[in-house]
Design a protein around this motif. Structure first.
Motif, PDB file in Angstrom:
ATOM      1  N   LYS A  47      44.811  43.581  34.095  1.00  0.00           N
ATOM      2  CA  LYS A  47      45.055  42.058  33.805  1.00  0.00           C
ATOM      3  C   LYS A  47      44.100  41.204  34.001  1.00  0.00           C
ATOM      4  O   LYS A  47      43.524  41.256  35.151  1.00  0.00           O
ATOM      5  CB  LYS A  47      46.438  41.618  34.702  1.00  0.00           C
ATOM      6  N   ALA A  48      43.727  40.326  33.241  1.00  0.00           N
ATOM      7  CA  ALA A  48      42.669  39.358  33.248  1.00  0.00           C
ATOM      8  C   ALA A  48      42.972  38.307  34.187  1.00  0.00           C
ATOM      9  O   ALA A  48      44.095  37.863  34.471  1.00  0.00           O
ATOM     10  CB  ALA A  48      42.498  38.799  31.863  1.00  0.00           C
ATOM     11  N   LEU A  49      42.191  38.088  35.055  1.00  0.00           N
ATOM     12  CA  LEU A  49      42.270  36.833  36.147  1.00  0.00           C
ATOM     13  C   LEU A  49      41.492  35.692  35.684  1.00  0.00           C
ATOM     14  O   LEU A  49      40.471  35.818  35.088  1.00  0.00           O
ATOM     15  CB  LEU A  49      41.664  37.493  37.347  1.00  0.00           C
ATOM     16  N   SER A  50      41.931  34.528  36.106  1.00  0.00           N
ATOM     17  CA  SER A  50      41.153  33.172  35.918  1.00  0.00           C
ATOM     18  C   SER A  50      40.227  33.039  36.729  1.00  0.00           C
ATOM     19  O   SER A  50      40.076  33.668  37.686  1.00  0.00           O
ATOM     20  CB  SER A  50      42.403  32.155  36.007  1.00  0.00           C
ATOM     21  N   ASP A  51      39.195  31.973  36.520  1.00  0.00           N
ATOM     22  CA  ASP A  51      38.176  31.710  37.295  1.00  0.00           C
ATOM     23  C   ASP A  51      38.610  31.214  38.805  1.00  0.00           C
ATOM     24  O   ASP A  51      38.110  31.844  39.911  1.00  0.00           O
ATOM     25  CB  ASP A  51      37.401  30.635  36.698  1.00  0.00           C
ATOM     26  N   ASP A  52      39.935  30.657  38.888  1.00  0.00           N
ATOM     27  CA  ASP A  52      40.353  30.174  40.288  1.00  0.00           C
ATOM     28  C   ASP A  52      40.885  31.604  41.028  1.00  0.00           C
ATOM     29  O   ASP A  52      40.678  31.649  42.032  1.00  0.00           O
ATOM     30  CB  ASP A  52      41.753  29.460  40.109  1.00  0.00           C
ATOM     31  N   GLN A  53      41.392  32.506  40.232  1.00  0.00           N
ATOM     32  CA  GLN A  53      41.935  33.597  40.918  1.00  0.00           C
ATOM     33  C   GLN A  53      40.693  34.664  41.235  1.00  0.00           C
ATOM     34  O   GLN A  53      40.572  34.946  42.334  1.00  0.00           O
ATOM     35  CB  GLN A  53      42.905  34.487  40.048  1.00  0.00           C
TER      36      GLN A  53
END
Length: 232
Positions: A47-53
């Motif tokens: 699963k791709a993560l956002s920059d914040d994650q």
């Protein structure tokens, strides 16, 4: 790092390994066992993560690696892993180390398994997570001769284990090679090769645990150690 699973993990068939009289080591089965005892099975998808994650993810002290010289001229290489696991596992059959080199008292030694366990349950109940088999302080150790000389370097033994394991291992122990100490006093109640323990449960209480494969010495072949465990 903490790995946890309440799923039933079943390994069908046999895990088998022979121990060569020509002093060669195969570590594949040892690696398989490391995965069985010190990790759990899970299912996950990428699963791709956002920059914040991503910015909130950090890791510290996951592993440590050392090389220590011994008095006999060999060197121990140690890899420590900051991993804790909680698992329930079932294995139909586990067989390790088929050879005839452990029976020193028999003038005509016969072939046999160092470890021959059947109907294995690691952990107390698949329905009750509180009875899972717990491990902490996983490590992998290898002993070498001539470690600084690629031409003569030899792997003498390999061992994996954990500094603390708690929980039950139940099986029919047709053959058990190793030691089981019930109090941590270095005077094991069970100590030897090819011991027929029958249908028993090894109950560990913050016990050190290891399984090794060695070329020489009293613990030649596959050898399992528990430092604080009762057998019933």
């Amino acid at each position: 790092m903490f790995l946890q699973s309440y799923q039933e993990a079943t390994v069908a068939g046999k895990i088998e390994s022979g121990f060569s009289r020509h002093k060669t080591i195969t570590i594949t089965v040892t690696a398989i066992l490391a995965g069985l005892f010190l990790s759990t099975l899970c299912q996950a998808e990428m699963k791709a993560l956002s920059d914040d994650q991503l910015s909130g993810i950090y890791a510290e002290g996951f592993s440590d690696f050392t090389i220590t010289p011994g008095a006999d001229g060999t060197h121990d290489t140690m890899a420590w892993f900051n991993i804790r696991t909680s698992s329930y596992i079932e294995i139909d059959s586990m067989k390790l180390g088929y050879h005839n080199e452990y029976d020193y008292k028999n003038p005509i030694p016969t072939d046999g398994w160092d470890e021959d366990w059947t109907g294995i349950k690691i952990g107390g109940s698949k329905e009750d997570p509180s009875k899972d088999f717990q491990t902490e302080g996983a490590y992998l150790k290898a002993n070498f001769s001539h470690i600084d000389d690629p031409a003569q370097r030899q792997l003498n033994s390999i061992e994996f284990g954990a500094t603390s394991v708690t929980g039950d291992i139940s099986a029919v122990f047709n053959s058990f090679s190793g030691t089981i100490d019930d109090s941590g006093d270095n005077t094991p109640e069970y100590n030897g090769h090819n011991l027929n323990l029958g249908a028993r449960t090894i109950s560990c209480n913050e016990s050190a645990f290891s399984i090794s494969l060695s070329l020489d010495g009293y613990d030649k072949g596959y050898w399992v150690n528990f430092s604080n465990a009762s057998v019933y």
